[in-house]
Design a protein around this motif. Structure first.
Motif, PDB file in Angstrom:
ATOM      1  N   ARG A   1      37.988 -33.108 113.524  1.00  0.00           N
ATOM      2  CA  ARG A   1      37.203 -31.926 113.864  1.00  0.00           C
ATOM      3  C   ARG A   1      36.823 -31.976 115.336  1.00  0.00           C
TER       4      ARG A   1
ATOM      5  N   GLU B   1      41.209 -18.076 105.201  1.00  0.00           N
ATOM      6  CA  GLU B   1      39.918 -18.631 104.805  1.00  0.00           C
ATOM      7  C   GLU B   1      39.462 -18.067 103.455  1.00  0.00           C
TER       8      GLU B   1
ATOM      9  N   THR C   1      42.242 -26.712 100.456  1.00  0.00           N
ATOM     10  CA  THR C   1      41.444 -27.921 100.660  1.00  0.00           C
ATOM     11  C   THR C   1      42.273 -29.002 101.352  1.00  0.00           C
TER      12      THR C   1
ATOM     13  N   ARG D   1      42.480 -28.644 105.034  1.00  0.00           N
ATOM     14  CA  ARG D   1      41.270 -28.593 105.841  1.00  0.00           C
ATOM     15  C   ARG D   1      40.275 -29.715 105.587  1.00  0.00           C
TER      16      ARG D   1
ATOM     17  N   GLU E   1      37.025 -29.398 108.129  1.00  0.00           N
ATOM     18  CA  GLU E   1      36.243 -28.207 107.800  1.00  0.00           C
ATOM     19  C   GLU E   1      34.752 -28.397 108.049  1.00  0.00           C
TER      20      GLU E   1
ATOM     21  N   THR F   1      36.272 -23.413 102.243  1.00  0.00           N
ATOM     22  CA  THR F   1      35.781 -22.546 103.325  1.00  0.00           C
ATOM     23  C   THR F   1      34.562 -21.740 102.869  1.00  0.00           C
TER      24      THR F   1
END
Lengths: 504, 504
Positions: free
Chosen positions: A15, A407, A429, A432, A436, B263
């Motif tokens: 991230r 999204e 999932t 990300r 996330e 998300t």
């Protein structure tokens, strides 16, 4: 944009959110109707015209007099035309030059900049207790402020009381230039110190006189002495910084019910008048000089007279000041902070309440956004860490979120999981899971059993680990060794010559 | 309006702010553009139409089928027309009847209602430690929730595990009717318990069947089983409460990355779909039945799978849900809360971060606004008190501030004090010193020396004093003794007859 990645094709993505260049995403909140804000502005102008400002520095009085102000001894009566002219020439966007261009910081309405707690005579942490601020504390504090990206500029930090006052500005400047590359701070403690600090910064940054004058490379904070007094070093600082093209952040520190009226409207009107007087002095000195409007207004406890922070009054004062800043169109600073005596639940709640006041007021710069205890009499290492968790989360909110088809994920998530199933393995999932969510620095999500087995340590205890690890790592910016040598030579020569005592 | 008063003419005025009837003064914040909110709404409708809801209660399936929904075994496929009709008949303003009309609570977009932390199996405090929730805990918790005006309705509170499940609803109802006069809660644990609770409340309130049916006198909270499942007691609760004209608050509890998409946009789309399905069931049961939209969405920690609260994702999920609530025009609930294992700085920061998400999302009801630890596995007495300090300050912000000529105070303050003077004795201060500022319940403004002399007690230690004093005082509403006797007789008869086991 899909972040789908091939399995086994290199390390997983991590991230990455820019915590440096923040824009305030929170809708500005008004505490008063616009016509009352106009009335407060008008009353501030009337205050300057009819009641006047006491200005203790003769040079400043003369600047006002030459511009046409009525002067009676040390009282200066400032006309509204003079104030309007100053507001017109004060810049609406100011970019402070840091040690690297990537660390430059832009102050304008809409930008959002955090500073850690500042100006404290004491430091405290759970390992070593509360003590008068020292050189070691100053350097450690600088390293902590350097570490967290969400602090985009340095603050007045903790006072190194074991460094003699006539040499202290050498010490603090050297520390800020070598331990961090963020936009540095100078105390306005008289022309000799300020001039030397300018020289050190200009030479260490390797810029010409003209380039130094063309962009702020450092800044100071100017507190008026409320009510309606501008003392010698503060007036001198406004003049010196304006002449040199360096930034002044003007901050009347007004406590409702003590040195300011008991009402939010009255206190902020006074604060506004004093800030306008200071801004006017900078623009009379040099039109276009970089100056930032500001306020720091909270209430006292009427039973004891003690200052309180993170109160409804503090919150509303920030909102009112934000409305006045937008009324005159200038970037501005506000402040969070806490009155608590340790990093406890009160300290957390006060600081965050004050912070939300600043955020919803649209403050450009939030000072004392982390670590500030006892109404500024100490800074806590643990509180820097725990407050930083909140600031990081605010920075994450500045980054926003997306709601594109990827999204919302009808195909990759919603239709991919049966009723009562789970999304751990849904394609969305898998794409990300590593990027996330914000990962906390000190918050702990372990369940009660696991947390107990690990020693049942509270957030302050865990924060101790965090700051110790940061100090142990001791990460510093690269420095030019020739310039570093020249800086040390300069300091040695000036020290030999007797230093420069603060003026007051 | 001047509050000038004669000296010695009676007791000084005291500050009085209405914490019961709050309107949200914070400007609503959007996390997504309106077209994306419309896309999320549309995707939720598509989810209900194409993917369907699993409904485990046959009676509920039949209600949907009779209304025209396609049914395949326990899967119900709900058309968008049916949802639109439900949104059209769901009331936009709901007034819950409390024990006194002054304690009635109105839920509509714009109103702001707080509940303490709810549904916890454990209770904890610094005197007695962490333990399974007991009858004593339930009663004490009820007394604490009754004490603070800023809690305008009761919550599911702490579970009295030492009361047998088939008698527990008698116990909790009796406690809520006798220890407080705020709007009470009933768990939807099957028709027998719910029906008995309705009877007890109707009779104790002294209202007719018709009057009881005409106004909600109690409410329940309906959690869907995400993803896309409505279990037996929840579906039954929606039907039973709708038939009786009592209030359901529909709250999918969706953890991003676990039982919901990773998300914010995906998780809230799922939550929205589930909430719409539940709302539709209430309106098919009885058009106009009082129902409140809701969400409780946060993220898990992707390393451990543990729930996290007060995170950026939690905050943004509240914002998105608020946009969807305004999109469909219904009152709605959101939630604060903390994952911390004790009332520490993490607990304070998480709860307040989540709270600001709710406030800026325009939530009508904020559940878990105080006292909630361990992601809901325990409630802390100290945390109720320390969080209540924050809620009180929010309530003060709801009251706003004035900036009339009296408050700006050119005559009574600004011109009445010389430069460098103080405002302690200014006429404006003398008029207001007793009423201007919020007085904290647990925050301490003493300086470090005084605080140390007093025992250096942190906010949690002081909060212990506060809750103990509240329990010692044991203030209860007046009750009608005849009705109380009848209630006790009813409970004795029903207990003798075997009680009513929960259904699942």
């Amino acid at each position: 944009m899909s972040r789908r990645r091939g399995r086994g094709a290199g390390p997983p993505p991590s991230r990455a959110v820019d915590y440096h260049n923040l824009r305030n995403p929170f809708p500005p909140m008004a505490v008063f109707p616009e016509d009352r804000i106009a009335a407060m502005h008008d009353t501030a102008l009337r205050t300057l015209e009819e009641l006047g400002m006491r200005v203790l520095l003769r040079e400043a009085v003369e600047i006002f007099r030459r511009a046409g102000a009525r002067v009676v001894e040390d009282m200066v009566f400032i006309g509204r035309d003079m104030v309007a002219a100053a507001i017109a020439t004060a810049p609406t966007s100011i970019t402070g030059r840091a040690g690297r261009r990537a660390k430059d910081v832009t102050l304008e309405l809409g930008s959002l900049v955090f500073q850690p707690g500042a100006g404290a005579p004491h430091a405290t942490d759970l390992k070593r207790g509360r003590r008068p601020g020292s050189a070691r504390d100053y350097r450690e504090y600088t390293t902590l402020a350097h570490h967290f990206d969400v602090f985009q500029m340095m603050s007045p930090s903790v006072e190194p009381q074991d460094v003699p006052p006539h040499l202290r500005h050498y010490f603090t400047t050297e520390a800020q230039l070598t331990l961090t590359d963020k936009f540095p701070f100078i105390f306005a403690r008289g022309t000799p110190q300020v001039t030397e600090c300018f020289e050190m910064m200009r030479d260490f940054r390797g810029v010409s006189d003209a380039e130094f004058a063309a962009h702020p490379h450092t800044y100071t904070i100017i507190n008026t002495n409320s009510p309606r007094t501008l003392d010698v070093p503060m007036a001198q600082g406004l003049i010196d910084f304006a002449k040199a093209g360096q930034l002044s952040i003007v901050t009347p520190f007004t406590l409702m019910g003590a040195m300011a009226p008991i009402t939010v409207a009255g206190a902020i009107t006074l604060s506004h008048a004093e800030a306008l007087a200071a801004i006017t002095l900078t623009q009379l000195t040099r039109p276009g000089a970089p100056v930032c409007y500001g306020t720091f207004t909270s209430n006292v406890d009427m039973k004891s007279g003690a200052p309180a922070f993170g109160t409804p009054g503090h919150f509303q004062a920030s909102l009112a000041a934000g409305q006045l800043a937008r009324h005159i169109g200038l970037p501005w600073r506000s402040a969070a902070g806490s009155a608590s005596n340790l990093n406890d639940v009160q300290a957390a709640n006060e600081n965050q309440m004050g912070l939300w006041g600043c955020l919803m007021a649209g403050a450009t710069v939030v000072i004392h956004s982390a670590g500030w205890l006892e109404g500024g009499l100490s800074v806590s290492y643990e509180k820097i860490v725990t407050d930083c968790e909140v600031l990081n989360m605010v920075a994450e909110l500045c980054a926003g979120a997306q709601a594109g088809e990827d999204e919302i994920g009808y195909d990759s998530a919603l239709s991919a999981v049966d009723p009562s199933g789970h999304f751990f393995a849904a394609p969305q999932t898998m794409d990300r899971y590593n990027t996330e969510f914000y990962e906390p620095i000190v918050h702990d999500y372990a369940n009660f059993g696991t947390w107990t087995e690990r020693g049942a340590r509270d957030a302050s205890a865990r924060a101790t680990d965090v700051w110790q690890a940061i100090l142990d790592a001791d990460v510093r910016p690269a420095v030019d060794h020739a310039r570093l040598g020249a800086l040390h030579d300069y300091i040695a020569r000036r020290t030999e010559a007797g230093g420069a005592p603060p003026e007051s």
